[in-house]
Design an enzyme around this catalytic site. Structure first.
Site: not given
Ligand code: NAD
Length: 481
Positions: A176, A228-230, A250, A284, A383
């Site tokens: 995806k 992606g994002s946390t 990740e 990242c 971030e």
């Protein structure tokens, strides 16, 4: 060379481009000038369900999970060859979609990762007889099953951090991609078709987060590997908990470049800058915190400020550009918002600090150095995902530097600099981060990569990256077998 800017049709499901179930389309916008560079169908939950069904069927009934690893490795090599032939097109698409500088885009297709996993296939112990306490067992590395690979928009290699190892393990997958950067995966689909990948082994549905969640929630999916994002990672992990779904994450980072008091600044600052501004700061692993001893703080701020201020910023298709635009208006506004927040928190803008002059179209933020930052400020803890570097002074020697580097919810990347490499290594050992380089900023796909703390769970690359797609099976053997 000219490349296809027209729309792409269908989704790659069960070995062919299938008609989408919906009629809406999504435009892909070049962040440098806001012009459309292509479009794809807007995916629906039904498209995703069809992809999952195909992957499930290919796993349960198809040949792939039972194919000899050497054959799977050959397929990875063939895919690498196919992508390599189309490298310029892939690089162009990457830059067109997310504004990655073209020189970086050529290096960021992850083709070497396919080759790496093709190479290690013969060294992996797929099945071994092992003596236990009571008898002999056959310990087998089997594929985890159907894997959902959820990819962000910032680099095409992020898919290759997952796909080669998942395929080598014998998994079937649903990829995806982000709807912002789907076009390169249509080239991948053509290559998969050319090399004769069995239908259903790889299915690709670029979709938004809502339809992505359908992939996470589908009980036919055994494993999700997400980059992606946390915030999104947290939600995905919670969703999988219900069915004990396997997960690798990740996530974000706020990594430190730690300058010890004898650091060779002539090497440390250019590498730190490159690490912080990599991919327009949308990485990242970005070295977005620079920890400098108070005794050398002014020198670090002044030198780094001058270097960042003279970075070539501009058209990402220009070979000499180092910093291009951010992905979209949301990312630009977020970066500008953080710069304003930093100022309000007491930080000083040394260079940059605003939109790029003369760029009215597109999403441009100047590479920025913030000084007088303390590690508890939000610009030092969160971030930003843009080329915004916080330079933070520390007092009290190496112990203080270690404590500050570790004072973060993240732990993904980092660097330690000293004239004495042994001393830097000693500090590196104490930093709670998945990867850290002594006197450099290095990434190596042959070695494991991943996060401590809220930077993620699990590892990609290296043998450990394969383990992410392995489920161990033990068969206890009767005497004589
Ligand atoms: P995101 O985490 O929201 O999205 C990344 C990918 O996950 C996209 O493909 C998205 O469609 C998908 N996704 C999001 N939520 C999902 C869900 N619940 N179920 C399934 N799929 C889902 O990232 P974003 O909105 O594109 O960017 C926001 C911030 O995330 C950035 O500013 C940056 O801080 C961070 N980010 C980090 C990385 C990284 O490599 N660590 C990559 C991209 C973004």
């Amino acid at each position: 060379m000219t490349f296809d800017r027209r729309g792409r049709h269908g989704f790659f499901i069960d070995g062919a481009l299938r008609e989408p179930t919906g009629s809406e389309r999504v435009e892909v916008i070049h962040p440098g000038n806001e012009e459309a560079v292509g479009s794809i169908p807007k995916a629906t939950p039904d498209d995703m369900a069809a992809a999952v069904a195909a992957a499930r069927r290919a796993f349960d009934e198809g040949p792939w999970p039972h194919t000899a690893p050497a054959e799977r490795a050959e397929m990875l090599s063939a895919i690498a060859d196919g992508l390599e032939k189309r490298l310029e097109e892939l690089a162009w698409l990457s830059t067109a979609q997310n504004g990655m500088p073209i020189t970086l885009a050529r290096q960021s297709q992850g083709i070497e990762i396919l080759r790496y996993y093709a190479d290690i296939a013969r060294d992996v112990v797929w099945e071994e007889r092992r003596q236990g306490l009571a008898g002999t067992g056959l310990v087998r590395r089997t594929p985890v099953g159907v894997a959902g690979l959820i990819i962000p928009w910032n680099a095409p290699s992020l898919l290759m951090n997952k796909l080669p190892s998942a395929l080598l393990a014998g998994c079937t997958v649903v990829v995806k991609p982000s709807p912002e950067t789907p076009l390169d995966t249509y080239v991948l689909a053509e290559v998969l078709d050319d090399v004769g990948m069995p239908p259903g082994v790889v299915n690709i549905v670029a979709a938004d987060a809502e339809v992505g969640q359908c992939l996470v929630d589908d009980p036919r999916v055994d494993k999700i590997s997400f980059t992606g994002s946390t915030a999104a990672g947290r939600k995905i992990m919670a969703g999988l908990a219900e069915r004990i779904g396997r997960v690798s994450l990740e996530l974000g980072g706020k990594s430190a470049s730690v300058l010890l008091d004898d650091a060779p600044l002539e090497a440390a600052l250019p590498a730190t800058m490159a690490g912080a501004c990599l991919n327009n700061g949308q990485a990242c692993i970005a070295l977005s915190r620079v920890l400098a001893p108070r005794s050398r703080y002014d020198e670090v701020v002044e030198t780094l400020g001058a270097m960042v201020g003279s970075l070539p910023v501009g058209d990402p298709f220009d070979e000499s550009t180092f910093v291009g635009p951010l992905l979209n208006a949301r990312q630009r506004d977020r970066a500008l918002g953080y710069i304003e927040l930093g100022k309000a928190e007491g930080a000083r803008v040394v260079t940059g600090g605003g939109p790029v002059p003369g760029r009215d179209r597109g999403f441009w933020v100047q590479p920025t150095v913030l000084a007088d930052v303390s590690n508890d400020m939000r610009v030092a803890q969160e971030e930003i995902f843009a080329a915004v570097i916080s330079v933070i002074p520390y007092d009290g020697g190496d112990d203080a530097a270690v404590a500050m580097a570790n004072d973060s919810q993240y732990g993904l990347s980092g660097a330690v600099w000293s004239a004495d490499p042994e001393r830097a290594l000693d500090v590196a050992r104490r930093i709670r981060t998945g990867t850290v380089t002594v006197n450099g900023f290095t990434y190596d796909v042959g070695l494991p990569f991943g996060g401590f703390k809220q930077s993620g769970i699990g590892r990609e690359w290296g043998l450990e990256g394969l383990e992410a797609y392995i489920e161990y099976q033990t068969i206890n053997l009767p005497d004589g077998l």
